[in-house]
Design a protein around this motif. Structure first.
Motif, PDB file in Angstrom:
ATOM      1  N   LYS A 107     -42.581 -40.995  -3.763  1.00  0.00           N
ATOM      2  CA  LYS A 107     -43.396 -39.885  -4.321  1.00  0.00           C
ATOM      3  C   LYS A 107     -42.697 -38.622  -4.105  1.00  0.00           C
ATOM      4  CE  LYS A 107     -47.712 -42.302  -3.881  1.00  0.00           C
ATOM      5  NZ  LYS A 107     -49.084 -42.382  -3.164  1.00  0.00           N
ATOM      6  N   MET A 108     -42.063 -38.179  -3.115  1.00  0.00           N
ATOM      7  CA  MET A 108     -41.340 -37.120  -3.107  1.00  0.00           C
ATOM      8  C   MET A 108     -40.221 -36.811  -3.948  1.00  0.00           C
ATOM      9  SD  MET A 108     -41.703 -36.600   1.203  1.00  0.00           S
ATOM     10  CE  MET A 108     -40.556 -35.324   1.363  1.00  0.00           C
ATOM     11  N   ASN A 109     -39.605 -37.888  -4.574  1.00  0.00           N
ATOM     12  CA  ASN A 109     -38.531 -37.916  -5.317  1.00  0.00           C
ATOM     13  C   ASN A 109     -39.140 -37.667  -6.598  1.00  0.00           C
ATOM     14  OD1 ASN A 109     -36.420 -38.120  -3.366  1.00  0.00           O
ATOM     15  ND2 ASN A 109     -36.539 -40.158  -3.314  1.00  0.00           N
ATOM     16  N   GLU A 110     -40.244 -37.722  -7.027  1.00  0.00           N
ATOM     17  CA  GLU A 110     -40.748 -37.620  -8.379  1.00  0.00           C
ATOM     18  C   GLU A 110     -40.322 -36.009  -8.853  1.00  0.00           C
ATOM     19  OE1 GLU A 110     -44.826 -38.345  -8.176  1.00  0.00           O
ATOM     20  OE2 GLU A 110     -44.588 -40.557  -7.922  1.00  0.00           O
ATOM     21  N   PRO A 111     -40.237 -36.027 -10.002  1.00  0.00           N
ATOM     22  CA  PRO A 111     -39.946 -34.448 -10.660  1.00  0.00           C
ATOM     23  C   PRO A 111     -41.256 -33.595 -10.181  1.00  0.00           C
ATOM     24  CG  PRO A 111     -39.771 -36.049 -12.292  1.00  0.00           C
ATOM     25  CD  PRO A 111     -40.164 -36.922 -11.098  1.00  0.00           C
ATOM     26  N   TYR A 112     -41.054 -32.264  -9.743  1.00  0.00           N
ATOM     27  CA  TYR A 112     -41.948 -31.444  -9.222  1.00  0.00           C
ATOM     28  C   TYR A 112     -42.791 -30.913 -10.652  1.00  0.00           C
ATOM     29  CZ  TYR A 112     -44.469 -27.435  -6.951  1.00  0.00           C
ATOM     30  OH  TYR A 112     -45.313 -26.713  -6.499  1.00  0.00           O
ATOM     31  N   ASP A 113     -44.156 -31.143 -10.576  1.00  0.00           N
ATOM     32  CA  ASP A 113     -45.009 -30.483 -11.584  1.00  0.00           C
ATOM     33  C   ASP A 113     -45.866 -29.420 -10.968  1.00  0.00           C
ATOM     34  OD1 ASP A 113     -46.755 -30.015 -13.362  1.00  0.00           O
ATOM     35  OD2 ASP A 113     -47.423 -32.099 -13.786  1.00  0.00           O
ATOM     36  N   PRO A 114     -45.556 -28.209 -11.443  1.00  0.00           N
ATOM     37  CA  PRO A 114     -46.465 -27.041 -10.982  1.00  0.00           C
ATOM     38  C   PRO A 114     -47.736 -27.088 -10.858  1.00  0.00           C
ATOM     39  CG  PRO A 114     -44.535 -26.259 -12.207  1.00  0.00           C
ATOM     40  CD  PRO A 114     -44.502 -27.724 -12.400  1.00  0.00           C
ATOM     41  N   SER A 115     -48.218 -27.679 -11.897  1.00  0.00           N
ATOM     42  CA  SER A 115     -49.752 -27.997 -12.127  1.00  0.00           C
ATOM     43  C   SER A 115     -50.291 -28.901 -11.273  1.00  0.00           C
ATOM     44  CB  SER A 115     -50.052 -28.341 -13.555  1.00  0.00           C
ATOM     45  OG  SER A 115     -49.571 -29.756 -13.669  1.00  0.00           O
ATOM     46  N   LYS A 116     -49.325 -29.730 -10.236  1.00  0.00           N
ATOM     47  CA  LYS A 116     -49.821 -30.383  -9.341  1.00  0.00           C
ATOM     48  C   LYS A 116     -49.485 -30.124  -7.896  1.00  0.00           C
ATOM     49  CE  LYS A 116     -50.069 -34.523 -12.304  1.00  0.00           C
ATOM     50  NZ  LYS A 116     -49.456 -36.037 -12.485  1.00  0.00           N
ATOM     51  N   ALA A 117     -49.381 -28.740  -7.677  1.00  0.00           N
ATOM     52  CA  ALA A 117     -48.852 -28.262  -6.492  1.00  0.00           C
ATOM     53  C   ALA A 117     -49.405 -28.997  -5.225  1.00  0.00           C
ATOM     54  CB  ALA A 117     -48.812 -26.845  -6.337  1.00  0.00           C
ATOM     55  N   ASP A 118     -50.700 -28.969  -5.300  1.00  0.00           N
ATOM     56  CA  ASP A 118     -51.532 -29.647  -4.122  1.00  0.00           C
ATOM     57  C   ASP A 118     -51.178 -30.951  -3.860  1.00  0.00           C
ATOM     58  OD1 ASP A 118     -52.762 -27.092  -4.109  1.00  0.00           O
ATOM     59  OD2 ASP A 118     -54.859 -27.581  -5.034  1.00  0.00           O
ATOM     60  N   LYS A 599     -39.522 -28.516  10.152  1.00  0.00           N
ATOM     61  CA  LYS A 599     -39.216 -27.663   9.132  1.00  0.00           C
ATOM     62  C   LYS A 599     -40.106 -27.721   7.956  1.00  0.00           C
ATOM     63  CE  LYS A 599     -34.494 -25.737   9.962  1.00  0.00           C
ATOM     64  NZ  LYS A 599     -33.107 -25.691   9.399  1.00  0.00           N
ATOM     65  N   LEU A 600     -40.322 -28.935   7.372  1.00  0.00           N
ATOM     66  CA  LEU A 600     -41.079 -29.479   6.557  1.00  0.00           C
ATOM     67  C   LEU A 600     -42.671 -28.749   6.616  1.00  0.00           C
ATOM     68  CD1 LEU A 600     -39.937 -32.905   5.585  1.00  0.00           C
ATOM     69  CD2 LEU A 600     -39.546 -31.035   4.300  1.00  0.00           C
ATOM     70  N   CYS A 601     -43.095 -28.469   7.812  1.00  0.00           N
ATOM     71  CA  CYS A 601     -44.509 -27.966   7.840  1.00  0.00           C
ATOM     72  C   CYS A 601     -44.429 -26.361   7.618  1.00  0.00           C
ATOM     73  CB  CYS A 601     -44.796 -28.254   9.525  1.00  0.00           C
ATOM     74  SG  CYS A 601     -44.853 -29.857   9.842  1.00  0.00           S
ATOM     75  N   PHE A 602     -43.407 -25.852   7.401  1.00  0.00           N
ATOM     76  CA  PHE A 602     -43.047 -24.526   7.160  1.00  0.00           C
ATOM     77  C   PHE A 602     -43.680 -24.195   5.972  1.00  0.00           C
ATOM     78  CE2 PHE A 602     -39.513 -24.031  10.644  1.00  0.00           C
ATOM     79  CZ  PHE A 602     -40.866 -24.242  11.715  1.00  0.00           C
ATOM     80  N   GLU A 603     -44.685 -23.408   5.573  1.00  0.00           N
ATOM     81  CA  GLU A 603     -44.921 -22.964   4.330  1.00  0.00           C
ATOM     82  C   GLU A 603     -43.888 -22.496   3.257  1.00  0.00           C
ATOM     83  OE1 GLU A 603     -48.592 -20.116   1.895  1.00  0.00           O
ATOM     84  OE2 GLU A 603     -48.170 -19.869   4.049  1.00  0.00           O
ATOM     85  N   GLU A 604     -42.915 -21.699   3.622  1.00  0.00           N
ATOM     86  CA  GLU A 604     -41.756 -21.440   2.757  1.00  0.00           C
ATOM     87  C   GLU A 604     -41.062 -22.541   2.384  1.00  0.00           C
ATOM     88  OE1 GLU A 604     -40.470 -20.427   7.173  1.00  0.00           O
ATOM     89  OE2 GLU A 604     -42.310 -20.484   6.062  1.00  0.00           O
ATOM     90  N   ILE A 605     -41.187 -23.605   3.189  1.00  0.00           N
ATOM     91  CA  ILE A 605     -40.341 -24.850   2.864  1.00  0.00           C
ATOM     92  C   ILE A 605     -41.051 -25.823   1.790  1.00  0.00           C
ATOM     93  CG2 ILE A 605     -39.151 -26.845   3.525  1.00  0.00           C
ATOM     94  CD1 ILE A 605     -37.803 -24.224   4.249  1.00  0.00           C
ATOM     95  N   TYR A 606     -42.428 -26.096   2.422  1.00  0.00           N
ATOM     96  CA  TYR A 606     -43.102 -27.007   1.607  1.00  0.00           C
ATOM     97  C   TYR A 606     -43.704 -26.439   0.026  1.00  0.00           C
ATOM     98  CZ  TYR A 606     -47.613 -25.593   3.591  1.00  0.00           C
ATOM     99  OH  TYR A 606     -48.739 -24.856   4.193  1.00  0.00           O
ATOM    100  N   SER A 607     -43.850 -25.190   0.125  1.00  0.00           N
ATOM    101  CA  SER A 607     -44.247 -24.611  -1.100  1.00  0.00           C
ATOM    102  C   SER A 607     -43.040 -24.421  -2.048  1.00  0.00           C
ATOM    103  CB  SER A 607     -44.964 -23.185  -0.596  1.00  0.00           C
ATOM    104  OG  SER A 607     -43.939 -22.383  -0.122  1.00  0.00           O
ATOM    105  N   ASN A 608     -41.844 -24.531  -1.381  1.00  0.00           N
ATOM    106  CA  ASN A 608     -40.723 -24.281  -2.178  1.00  0.00           C
ATOM    107  C   ASN A 608     -40.140 -25.871  -2.648  1.00  0.00           C
ATOM    108  OD1 ASN A 608     -38.041 -23.953  -3.240  1.00  0.00           O
ATOM    109  ND2 ASN A 608     -37.859 -21.843  -2.406  1.00  0.00           N
ATOM    110  N   PRO A 609     -40.441 -26.428  -3.754  1.00  0.00           N
ATOM    111  CA  PRO A 609     -39.966 -27.760  -3.908  1.00  0.00           C
ATOM    112  C   PRO A 609     -38.359 -27.885  -3.941  1.00  0.00           C
ATOM    113  CG  PRO A 609     -41.093 -26.947  -5.959  1.00  0.00           C
ATOM    114  CD  PRO A 609     -40.805 -25.809  -4.833  1.00  0.00           C
TER     115      PRO A 609
END
Length: 637
Positions: A107-118, A599-609
């Motif tokens: 699922k993480m390898n799926e293309p990032y969709d800004p509308s599905k950020a949550d 690191k994946l728990c940091f907001e600056e990381i998980y909010s940046n695809p």
């Protein structure tokens, strides 16, 4: 801290009392040896502790937060599983996490969709939590643990895919032991764990249990094993239990001194009671009022004395005594260049051996190497592929079969013995059976109804009555309790014939053997001493060389052998260095993996695809590298 205790525990079957007022405490971290004669109730006690049996009365306390694991003498396994699949059953939770992580990675390898950020953020959080849990529960090490335990208990990698259904009884017991050890219970109950293990596996198990962080209770007749592992001994005898802080040998020393002290006190009191009774009888004989009153006064004082009970003696073991009817020649057995294979399975080759009269030697080696096969070749019941096998003059073999295959299950005990020795009278047969603890109506029991220890005693009796002068004993102490083992040891020490024994009982080997042969694939290696000597030579191959190995050798040959040994030692040093480097590399990469997962728990990381994808790729690469390193590490273990 007490984690297991019993108070006044009782168990009966009808009128047969098995356990009576059993009271003991076990603290966390204790390693307890539970000893006692066969039939004393040791396995019954284990079944009560694991709630497989109910007790009649008393109290049983078990810390509710502690997990208990039990290796019984008879265990059920899933016959359709392979050995490795059976091990994986222990790690069901980790395997579920693996599948979850794989699905999240997809699922993480799926293309990032800004509308599905949550949605994407939740996947990353779930992945982080799952990988952290996976790491904490040993997800990166469980495969290594499986291989370590399987190899330690004698399984090869090619065995991992074998189905449980095709394994022997001994192999199934080893599988069950492997599985139990991998569950790492807080309280480990082991019933005869060294049965069906070769010496290497027993030694590995010893080291494993020495460093085991939980609490252990072991039923065993292996005295060497108990000395090595336990720090507390409990003896179940006469339906009651005695506890002692110390291993088996220390317990036996204490018990002997304690018995002597109690016997002395008992005898002194009995002597004083007898003296007082004689005085009372004398006063009464005077038949005068004054003397009668004096007698009554003394009698009252005597009645108030707290009587000391006679100390309990250990139950008697079998009365074993081996004698020869005819003395053999000095040369008992000559074997030259012997080899044997079964199809593609090569057992041994280049076997050379000479045995002289009165020698007491042991044959050891890994399970499946062909020790029993070699015995059968010596007896001429099977043929070698090539080589010479010659018995000396007037040599008559007596064979003890560990499988008890020579016993007729349909016969009674008395018929089994009498049919083999028809010239004996009824009185002689009954007397012989009584010496081996078969008395009264017991002699009419059918062989099929007997325990393993009882069958052992029958075979030992038949061996004794044969009066052979060359005994081939295949695991003679298996199923025997400690008293019977000691009786067998004394019988062999006093025997004037020749003995060759297959045994994993190191206490036994130390006591009665003066020469050990280790059966290898391409040779039979000789060690001129008992088991401790053999172990010393294994650890330090160069020791005693001038005394033992250089006899009859030229200087050139001695130099060649020294050079070869140096080369072997060099290779061993190189192997240790490679393993050390691998372990350091694995540790570093595991630390790096944890850092990336955090690191994946940091907001600056998980909010940046883009950043989270980069870190996920690094995690995947590290996991792949770790898999390769684990495989390399396992290949050297």
């Amino acid at each position: 801290m007490i984690i297991l205790s019993c108070k006044d525990l009782c168990k009966s079957y009808g009128i047969d009392i098995i356990l009576s007022n059993i009271t003991f405490n076990i603290n966390e971290g204790d390693k307890v040896g539970l000893i006692g004669p066969n039939g004393a109730g040791k396995s019954t006690l284990f079944k009560i502790l694991t709630s497989q049996l109910e007790y009649d009365s008393g109290d049983l306390f078990l810390d509710k937060n502690k997990k208990i694991g039990y290796l019984a003498q008879h265990l059920s396994l899933n016959s359709n599983n392979t050995i490795y699949e059976e091990m994986l059953c222990v790690f069901g939770e980790i395997l579920n996490l693996e599948n979850k992580i794989k699905n999240l990675e997809l699922k993480m390898n799926e293309p990032y969709d800004p509308s599905k950020a949550d949605y994407h953020n939740k996947i990353i959080k779930d992945y982080t939590l799952a990988t952290e849990l996976y790491n904490n529960r040993g997800g990166y090490t469980y495969k290594g643990e499986i291989s370590k335990v399987l190899k330690g208990l004698g399984f090869l990698e090619e065995d991992y895919t074998k189905e449980i259904s095709i394994l022997s009884g001994g192999q199934k017991t080893r599988v069950a032991l492997c599985k139990l050890l991998l569950t790492t219970p807080d309280i480990l109950l082991l019933d005869e764990p060294t049965n069906h293990l070769d010496l290497d596996a027993v030694e590995w198990l010893e080291e494993y249990l020495k460093t085991y962080k939980g609490t252990i209770m072991i039923i065993s007749h292996d005295r060497y094993f108990l000395d090595a592992v336990t720090n507390k001994t409990m003896e179940l005898l006469g339906c009651s239990i005695n506890s002692f802080d110390g291993n088996y040998t220390k317990f036996i020393d204490f018990k002997k001194k304690d018995f002597e002290t109690k016997l002395k006190a008992f005898n002194l009191q009995q002597a004083e009671i007898k003296r007082q009774e004689d005085i009372i009888e004398k006063y009464r004989s005077f038949n005068r009022e004054k003397s009668i009153k004096a007698a009554e006064s003394r009698q009252k004082a005597l009645d108030k004395i707290e009587r000391i009970d006679a100390p309990l003696k250990d139950p008697k073991g079998a009365k074993i005594s081996f004698k020869t009817l005819i003395t053999s020649g000095n040369d008992v057995l000559h074997i030259e260049n012997l080899s044997k294979s079964y199809g593609e399975k090569h057992l041994f080759s280049n076997i050379n051996l000479d045995i002289k009269r009165s020698e007491k030697i042991a044959l050891i080696g890994e399970n499946g190497r062909g020790k029993t096969t070699l015995f059968r070749i010596i007896m001429d019941s099977i043929k070698a592929d090539q080589g010479i096998n010659v018995l000396g003059k007037n040599v008559f073999i007596g064979y003890y079969d560990q499988e008890q295959s020579n016993l007729n299950e349909n016969k009674t005990i008395i018929d089994e013995v009498w049919d083999d020795f028809p010239r004996m009278t009824t009185t002689e047969v009954r007397s012989a059976l009584a010496a081996f603890l078969f008395t009264g109506d017991d002699v009419f029991k059918h062989i099929s109804k007997l325990s393993g220890g009882e069958k052992c005693r029958i075979n030992l009796l038949k061996l004794m009555l044969s009066k052979s002068n060359f005994l081939l004993l295949d695991e003679p102490t298996n199923h025997l309790d400690i008293m019977s083992r000691e009786a067998l040891e004394d019988a062999i020490l006093n025997y004037d014939g020749t003995v060759m024994v297959i045994s994993h009982d190191r206490y036994f080997l130390n006591k009665v053997i003066h020469k050990i042969y280790e059966l290898k694939e391409n040779c039979l290696k000789e060690y001129l001493g008992n088991y401790n000597y053999y172990m010393e030579k294994k650890k330090n191959p160069l020791r005693f060389n001038n005394i033992e190995e250089n006899i009859g050798k030229t200087k050139t040959k001695i130099q060649q052998e020294k050079k070869k040994k140096r080369e072997i030692e060099k290779l061993e040093r190189e192997k240790k260095k490679i393993v050390k480097d691998l372990e350091e590399n694995i540790s570093n990469k595991e630390n790096s993996l944890v850092e990336l997962q955090n690191k994946l728990c940091f907001e600056e990381i998980y909010s940046n695809p883009q950043k989270s994808e980069e870190i996920n790729k690094k995690i995947l690469n590290l996991e792949s590298e770790l898999e390769i390193l684990y495989s390399k590490w396992e290949s050297y273990m």
